[in-house]
Design an enzyme around this catalytic site. Structure first.
Site, PDB file in Angstrom:
ATOM      1  CG  HIS A 130       0.755 -14.773  -1.600  1.00  0.00           C
ATOM      2  ND1 HIS A 130       2.045 -14.848  -1.104  1.00  0.00           N
ATOM      3  CD2 HIS A 130       0.016 -14.232  -0.593  1.00  0.00           C
ATOM      4  CE1 HIS A 130       2.078 -14.383   0.131  1.00  0.00           C
ATOM      5  NE2 HIS A 130       0.865 -13.994   0.456  1.00  0.00           N
ATOM      6  CE  LYS A 189      -3.433  -6.524   6.699  1.00  0.00           C
ATOM      7  NZ  LYS A 189      -3.472  -6.977   5.309  1.00  0.00           N
ATOM      8  CG  ASP A 199       2.881 -13.806   3.620  1.00  0.00           C
ATOM      9  OD1 ASP A 199       2.446 -12.880   2.914  1.00  0.00           O
ATOM     10  OD2 ASP A 199       2.155 -14.713   4.074  1.00  0.00           O
ATOM     11  CG  HIS A 212       2.180  -9.719  -0.584  1.00  0.00           C
ATOM     12  ND1 HIS A 212       0.900  -9.885  -1.082  1.00  0.00           N
ATOM     13  CD2 HIS A 212       2.185 -10.349   0.624  1.00  0.00           C
ATOM     14  CE1 HIS A 212       0.176 -10.568  -0.215  1.00  0.00           C
ATOM     15  NE2 HIS A 212       0.930 -10.872   0.829  1.00  0.00           N
TER      16      HIS A 212
END
Length: 356
Positions: free
Chosen positions: A288, A213, A234, A232
């Site tokens: 993060h 991404k 990961d 969020h």
């Protein structure tokens, strides 16, 4: 297909104030500061830098020291700058140059690669829709595609321009796959497991997917009101990140947001939820987010190492569970875990669930 306004178009339109959909809630705004000033701070905790030069050393003591450093950073932070990681600097530069050249194309040209989230076509050029935890928009556009294994790729949606994109990205994905194996081995040993255990648990050589991404964060006229990506964790097992040396990454560590420094030739590595679950919370998947700024475009290249969606049930490994340390996470497939996070999972809930 519904037309989506690209953040890049918005940023270049000459606006001096951002639309309300991009303005963060009041309680968040208090912690959003100037990223360049934040990056210069020398006091307080700093994201660790881990030297992987000796991760496969023939000298057992030297190798063990390297594994111990990696383990410590994974237990404490769950994120680190990797140096001497074995990926050639010129290859990393090619990957970055190719991504920068793609994003320098006109928005109209990039739209030829547009994804369509409504129909489940998630690969391609996109922007966040308001289906995230806060129902708000983030100040970023992106390009997303599966990068490895090669036989599962769909090259028809990879950028044709620049001409080096496919070759550079393919080579980089192969190198990252080898690096992932080295890291999985070290992290397995760090938990007292057989070296190949964690990699097996996330799908092994055949099934582990590497998803690329490229995040493109345009200049923002009111960076103190927006986020490039909201807070969020990961979902992946591991995430490897390159960036264009513009600061933006912040980690929520010991109750405060810490801004990551830009370390030349390094790769940022996150431990993702998948490894946190398997290790029963020993390895940390850190919260993060990404800040934006007025002066410089920020670009990052994130590669998520993910288990197959439905073939594997994720749960704490038996060796990680005991009477003193009961299982913290219920069994779930990777697909169920993603769904669990997407639908109504506020960060407070995620954090409290981790602490339950």
């Amino acid at each position: 297909m519904v037309a989506v306004e690209r953040v890049e178009s918005l940023a270049k339109s000459g606006i001096i104030s951002i639309p309300k959909e991009y303005i963060r809630p009041k309680e968040e705004l208090e912690s959003i500061n100037d990223v360049f000033l934040e990056e210069k701070k020398e006091d307080g905790p700093q994201v660790p830098t881990i030297d992987l030069k000796n991760i496969e050393s023939d000298d057992e003591k030297i190798r063990e020291n390297c594994i111990e450093e990696l383990k410590k950073a994974s237990l404490d932070w769950g994120v680190m700058h990797l140096i001497n990681h074995g990926i050639p600097a010129d290859l990393m530069e090619r990957v970055k140059k190719a991504g920068e050249e793609f994003f320098s194309l006109s928005v109209e040209e990039k739209e030829k690669y547009a994804n369509d989230q409504a129909t489940g076509k998630i690969q391609g050029y996109g922007s966040k829709l308001a289906n995230n935890a806060s129902g708000q928009l983030e100040w970023e556009d992106y390009f997303f595609h599966l990068a490895y294994p090669e036989e599962k790729r769909d090259l028809s949606i990879w950028p044709k321009t620049p001409s080096d994109y496919i070759e550079a990205t393919s080579e980089y994905a192969k190198c990252l796959r080898l690096l992932a194996t080295k890291v999985f081995k070290a992290l397995s040993v760090g938990l007292g497991l057989e070296p190949d255990r964690l990699e097996k648990e996330v799908g092994g050589l055949e099934e582990l997917l590497l998803q690329m991404k490229i995040n493109y964060y345009p200049k923002c006229p009111q960076p103190e009101l927006a986020l490039g990506v909201e807070a969020h964790t990961d979902v992946s097992a591991l995430t490897f990140i390159l960036h264009n040396m513009v600061p933006g990454l912040q980690l929520f560590y010991e109750g405060k947001w810490v801004t990551a420094k830009c370390v030349p030739d390094s790769i940022v590595m996150h431990i993702g939820d998948t490894l946190e679950i398997l290790s029963n919370g020993k390895y940390k998947s850190i919260l993060h987010r990404g800040l934006v700024n007025k002066e410089k475009v920020r670009i990052s290249w994130a590669v998520f190492c993910e288990p197959p969606k439905d073939k594997i049930v994720l749960k704490p490994l038996p060796e990680m569970v005991s009477v003193e340390s009961p299982a913290k996470f219920p069994p779930r497939t990777f697909a169920q875990h993603i769904e669990h996070k997407l639908f109504g999972k506020e960060q407070e809930e995620l954090v409290s669930e981790k602490n339950d």
